[in-house]
Design an enzyme around this catalytic site. Structure first.
Site, PDB file in Angstrom:
ATOM      1  N   GLN A  44      29.003  83.692  32.718  1.00 53.86           N
ATOM      2  CA  GLN A  44      30.192  82.848  32.653  1.00 53.86           C
ATOM      3  C   GLN A  44      29.953  81.541  33.429  1.00 53.86           C
ATOM      4  O   GLN A  44      30.582  80.525  33.155  1.00 53.86           O
ATOM      5  CB  GLN A  44      31.368  83.622  33.261  1.00 53.86           C
ATOM      6  CG  GLN A  44      32.643  82.856  33.424  1.00 53.86           C
ATOM      7  CD  GLN A  44      33.819  83.788  33.697  1.00 53.86           C
ATOM      8  OE1 GLN A  44      34.216  84.578  32.852  1.00 53.86           O
ATOM      9  NE2 GLN A  44      34.365  83.713  34.900  1.00 53.86           N
ATOM     10  N   SER A  71      38.227  82.313  34.212  1.00 48.81           N
ATOM     11  CA  SER A  71      37.436  81.106  33.940  1.00 48.81           C
ATOM     12  C   SER A  71      38.262  80.029  33.239  1.00 48.81           C
ATOM     13  O   SER A  71      37.741  78.979  32.887  1.00 48.81           O
ATOM     14  CB  SER A  71      36.211  81.466  33.093  1.00 48.81           C
ATOM     15  OG  SER A  71      36.611  82.127  31.913  1.00 48.81           O
ATOM     16  N   ASN A 112      28.686  45.342  48.018  1.00 45.19           N
ATOM     17  CA  ASN A 112      27.739  46.466  48.041  1.00 45.19           C
ATOM     18  C   ASN A 112      27.486  47.077  46.659  1.00 45.19           C
ATOM     19  O   ASN A 112      28.390  47.141  45.836  1.00 45.19           O
ATOM     20  CB  ASN A 112      28.276  47.565  48.969  1.00 45.19           C
ATOM     21  CG  ASN A 112      28.297  47.131  50.423  1.00 45.19           C
ATOM     22  OD1 ASN A 112      27.453  46.353  50.852  1.00 45.19           O
ATOM     23  ND2 ASN A 112      29.277  47.608  51.171  1.00 45.19           N
ATOM     24  N   SER A 171      33.239  46.167  51.889  1.00 47.17           N
ATOM     25  CA  SER A 171      33.289  46.945  53.126  1.00 47.17           C
ATOM     26  C   SER A 171      34.657  46.766  53.759  1.00 47.17           C
ATOM     27  O   SER A 171      35.228  45.679  53.712  1.00 47.17           O
ATOM     28  CB  SER A 171      32.192  46.448  54.074  1.00 47.17           C
ATOM     29  OG  SER A 171      32.530  46.758  55.409  1.00 47.17           O
ATOM     30  N   LYS A 185      29.076  77.638  32.351  1.00 47.18           N
ATOM     31  CA  LYS A 185      29.997  76.561  31.982  1.00 47.18           C
ATOM     32  C   LYS A 185      30.207  75.509  33.066  1.00 47.18           C
ATOM     33  O   LYS A 185      30.012  74.317  32.788  1.00 47.18           O
ATOM     34  CB  LYS A 185      31.312  77.154  31.481  1.00 47.18           C
ATOM     35  CG  LYS A 185      31.152  77.675  30.028  1.00 47.18           C
ATOM     36  CD  LYS A 185      32.301  78.503  29.539  1.00 47.18           C
ATOM     37  CE  LYS A 185      32.268  79.913  30.071  1.00 47.18           C
ATOM     38  NZ  LYS A 185      31.081  80.680  29.627  1.00 47.18           N
ATOM     39  N   THR A 194       3.220  47.960  43.331  1.00 45.53           N
ATOM     40  CA  THR A 194       2.751  49.346  43.451  1.00 45.53           C
ATOM     41  C   THR A 194       2.858  49.626  44.942  1.00 45.53           C
ATOM     42  O   THR A 194       2.601  48.723  45.757  1.00 45.53           O
ATOM     43  CB  THR A 194       1.295  49.529  42.961  1.00 45.53           C
ATOM     44  OG1 THR A 194       0.433  48.755  43.791  1.00 45.53           O
ATOM     45  CG2 THR A 194       1.111  49.087  41.502  1.00 45.53           C
ATOM     46  N   HIS A 195       3.277  50.802  45.296  1.00 43.74           N
ATOM     47  CA  HIS A 195       3.530  51.150  46.714  1.00 43.74           C
ATOM     48  C   HIS A 195       4.555  50.205  47.340  1.00 43.74           C
ATOM     49  O   HIS A 195       4.539  49.986  48.543  1.00 43.74           O
ATOM     50  CB  HIS A 195       2.249  51.122  47.539  1.00 43.74           C
ATOM     51  CG  HIS A 195       1.085  51.783  46.877  1.00 43.74           C
ATOM     52  ND1 HIS A 195       0.813  53.130  47.041  1.00 43.74           N
ATOM     53  CD2 HIS A 195       0.151  51.307  46.015  1.00 43.74           C
ATOM     54  CE1 HIS A 195      -0.268  53.442  46.320  1.00 43.74           C
ATOM     55  NE2 HIS A 195      -0.679  52.358  45.684  1.00 43.74           N
ATOM     56  N   LYS A 205      30.656  41.498  52.902  1.00 48.85           N
ATOM     57  CA  LYS A 205      29.831  42.424  52.139  1.00 48.85           C
ATOM     58  C   LYS A 205      30.207  42.578  50.671  1.00 48.85           C
ATOM     59  O   LYS A 205      31.363  42.571  50.297  1.00 48.85           O
ATOM     60  CB  LYS A 205      29.879  43.821  52.781  1.00 48.85           C
ATOM     61  CG  LYS A 205      29.292  43.873  54.166  1.00 48.85           C
ATOM     62  CD  LYS A 205      27.816  44.120  54.132  1.00 48.85           C
ATOM     63  CE  LYS A 205      27.561  45.595  53.947  1.00 48.85           C
ATOM     64  NZ  LYS A 205      26.124  45.817  53.775  1.00 48.85           N
ATOM     65  N   TYR A 222      24.715  90.895  27.595  1.00 52.99           N
ATOM     66  CA  TYR A 222      25.662  90.026  28.299  1.00 52.99           C
ATOM     67  C   TYR A 222      25.978  90.575  29.693  1.00 52.99           C
ATOM     68  O   TYR A 222      26.127  91.777  29.889  1.00 52.99           O
ATOM     69  CB  TYR A 222      26.969  89.877  27.502  1.00 52.99           C
ATOM     70  CG  TYR A 222      27.985  89.028  28.239  1.00 52.99           C
ATOM     71  CD1 TYR A 222      27.951  87.648  28.156  1.00 52.99           C
ATOM     72  CD2 TYR A 222      28.956  89.611  29.059  1.00 52.99           C
ATOM     73  CE1 TYR A 222      28.861  86.858  28.847  1.00 52.99           C
ATOM     74  CE2 TYR A 222      29.866  88.834  29.758  1.00 52.99           C
ATOM     75  CZ  TYR A 222      29.813  87.457  29.656  1.00 52.99           C
ATOM     76  OH  TYR A 222      30.700  86.677  30.356  1.00 52.99           O
ATOM     77  N   GLU A 250      24.392  53.225  43.932  1.00 50.47           N
ATOM     78  CA  GLU A 250      24.124  54.292  44.905  1.00 50.47           C
ATOM     79  C   GLU A 250      24.678  55.631  44.414  1.00 50.47           C
ATOM     80  O   GLU A 250      24.061  56.674  44.595  1.00 50.47           O
ATOM     81  CB  GLU A 250      24.714  53.914  46.265  1.00 50.47           C
ATOM     82  CG  GLU A 250      23.942  52.788  46.919  1.00 50.47           C
ATOM     83  CD  GLU A 250      24.704  52.118  48.055  1.00 50.47           C
ATOM     84  OE1 GLU A 250      24.080  51.381  48.807  1.00 50.47           O
ATOM     85  OE2 GLU A 250      25.927  52.326  48.187  1.00 50.47           O
ATOM     86  N   ASN A 278      31.625  88.171  23.722  1.00 49.99           N
ATOM     87  CA  ASN A 278      30.226  87.842  24.040  1.00 49.99           C
ATOM     88  C   ASN A 278      29.605  86.916  22.994  1.00 49.99           C
ATOM     89  O   ASN A 278      28.951  85.938  23.335  1.00 49.99           O
ATOM     90  CB  ASN A 278      29.389  89.121  24.158  1.00 49.99           C
ATOM     91  CG  ASN A 278      29.885  90.022  25.279  1.00 49.99           C
ATOM     92  OD1 ASN A 278      30.780  89.629  26.029  1.00 49.99           O
ATOM     93  ND2 ASN A 278      29.314  91.203  25.398  1.00 49.99           N
TER      94      ASN A 278
HETATM   95  N1  ARG Z   1      34.762  84.187  30.128  1.00 48.68           N
HETATM   96  C1  ARG Z   1      33.623  84.918  29.678  1.00 48.68           C
HETATM   97  C2  ARG Z   1      32.367  84.052  29.734  1.00 48.68           C
HETATM   98  O1  ARG Z   1      32.504  82.908  29.812  1.00 48.68           O
HETATM   99  C3  ARG Z   1      33.834  85.358  28.282  1.00 48.68           C
HETATM  100  C4  ARG Z   1      33.058  86.561  27.891  1.00 48.68           C
HETATM  101  C5  ARG Z   1      33.576  87.762  28.586  1.00 48.68           C
HETATM  102  N2  ARG Z   1      32.963  88.937  28.097  1.00 48.68           N
HETATM  103  C6  ARG Z   1      33.040  90.093  28.703  1.00 48.68           C
HETATM  104  N3  ARG Z   1      32.429  91.094  28.171  1.00 48.68           N
HETATM  105  N4  ARG Z   1      33.647  90.214  29.845  1.00 48.68           N
HETATM  106  O2  ARG Z   1      31.267  84.533  29.737  1.00 48.68           O
END
Ligand code: ARG
Length: 458
Positions: A322, A23, A285, A277, A325, A155-156, A283, A317, A290, A110
């Protein structure tokens, strides 16, 4: 890079598994929070004598120097690290040697990652609220500058009644205020420290969680170690709040796109906030608007993705978590840039006042005022509605303005019509009459403006 585990393994991890489970590609964003929470943890380990004070001091010093490197942008993240926690631990070991191995006492990744993400969330909520407030201020200033502009209210997407442009802008200020309130609520849920929960069960060592909470600025500590490492409700809640906020931004963007279209042309966008454009030279835009509108898909997508991820996970956990994130980072960053760009666009936009006058020349916008005129003379509203509806139909049929219908004709529908009825066919008179609290009268809108000015100063 050495892992934070491995003693019981007889084989090396398959490279594909390393790649799949890593990660670091996104959680490097947590580096600052990871270091700050580790510093607090190390201090606590020293204070409670779980590790010798001199070891704690060494660890703190090492972590601080890594933090310094990060803040100066000089830290190179290791793409091979499993995650940011592993990366920092390995760097610390290189820096201060074996004593670094004492840092992970009474701690699991964790509770560590749950702490980091809460710190990130708290920080990002503050940031988001600040950006929302900036957008509110931009809307307020724009409204103040154009306080005299009357537009057809819709409205509408059909002509409804005249309103002050500022009144309509202030509607968005109200929505944004609720968005801030929702985020403030979410903040309370983020403001609970999980650290000290370990992997699931707490610790047999005499840790001091309240001390860590104080150092990190958390108002509360988690009551239940299992909940502390499993809870990601706060992430879901922020994603939901950002989805609602994005929906509001999208409505505002759509509104501005319509106003800037040649058919409406009451809004003039600054060249600096438009694009062109590649084929049609004439143009200009509203791509910025958007993309704000389009980004809503991103916000909703992150909410649904992570809400689904969490569904059905047994306690405590699980690695699925993970994935909180990428969803949270993406939603927060995506929303922040939308807020910033909208703010700039509004601050540089102009209103075509002549065009607003042309649009408001539609006398049918005042039809409701005609019905209320009759109500003031004792006619039941339902009957008044019917009478005015018939007069509108007559004018529509003859393709004439209401002001071109002779008084004699009006009287055929109701004897109560007098020649002062023609004074009502004016959008300026119409808005002035909407004196009810929260209505579109200049008095009411000025009151809203000054209330907001005061509120936003706080
Ligand atoms: N990269 C993990 C997460 O974001 C960290 C925690 C990992 N814990 C484990 N028991 N494998 O959740």
């Amino acid at each position: 890079m050495s892992k934070l585990w491995g003693g019981r393994f007889n084989k090396k991890t398959d490279p594909l598994v390393d790649k799949f489970t890593s990660s670091i590609g996104y959680d490097y964003i947590l580096a600052r929070f990871d270091l700050i929470s580790s510093i607090a943890h190390a201090k606590m380990l020293g204070k409670t004598k779980i590790i010798p004070v001199k070891d704690s001091a060494k660890i703190v010093e090492g972590l601080k120097s890594i933090l310094n490197q990060i803040e100066k942008g000089k830290f190179v993240f290791d793409k091979k690290a499993e995650d940011i926690h592993t990366n920092i631990q390995a760097t610390l070991e290189k820096k201060i040697g074996r004593v670094a191995q004492k840092l992970h006492t009474a701690r699991s990744r964790n509770d560590q990652v749950a702490t980091d993400i809460r710190m990130y969330a708290k920080n990002e909520i503050k940031n988001l609220k600040f950006k929302i407030k900036n957008l509110q201020s931009a809307l307020l200033d724009f409204g103040k500058k154009n306080i005299s502009v009357i537009i057809p209210g819709f409205t509408h997407l059909q002509h409804a009644q005249p309103v002050l442009l500022t009144h309509q802008l202030l509607a968005y200020v109200e929505m944004l205020e609720r968005d801030k309130e929702r985020l403030s609520e979410a903040y309370k849920r983020c403001d609970v420290l999980p650290l000290g929960s370990g992997a699931i069960a707490g610790s047999s060592l005499p840790i001091d969680r309240k001390y860590v909470a104080r150092l990190l600025g958390f108002s509360k500590i988690a009551e239940n170690s299992i909940d502390a490492v499993s809870d990601r409700d706060f992430v879901v809640e922020i994603l939901a709040d950002l989805s609602i906020l994005s929906m509001h931004l999208s409505r505002l963007a759509e509104e501005l796109i319509i106003w800037a279209s040649p058919e409406f042309s009451i809004l003039e966008l600054d060249d600096a906030f438009c694009t062109g454009s590649s084929l049609m030279p004439q143009k200009k835009n509203p791509d910025v608007l958007e993309l704000v509108r389009g980004s809503t898909g991103n916000a909703y997508g992150n909410l649904i993705a992570f809400l689904t991820t969490m569904k059905g996970l047994p306690l405590a956990y699980n690695r699925d978590m993970q994935l909180d994130k990428p969803a949270l980072f993406n939603a927060a960053e995506g929303t922040i840039i939308c807020l910033e760009v909208l703010c700039g666009l509004i601050r540089t936009a102009g209103i075509n006042k002549n065009q607003a006058l042309i649009l408001c020349a539609d006398e049918f916008l005042c039809a409701t005022d005609l019905a209320e005129y009759l109500v003031k003379k004792g006619v039941a509203f339902k009957e008044a509605h019917e009478i005015v509806g018939k007069i509108c139909a007559l004018a529509y049929g003859k393709k004439i303005f209401l002001s071109e219908v002779p008084l004699g004709e009006w009287k055929k529908y109701s004897a109560r019509f007098e020649k002062d009825v023609y004074q009502l066919l004016d959008s300026s008179a119409s808005i002035k009459s909407k004196r009810s609290y929260g209505g579109t009268s200049p008095l009411s809108v000025k009151r809203q403006l000054s209330d907001w000015k005061r509120k936003l100063k706080k």
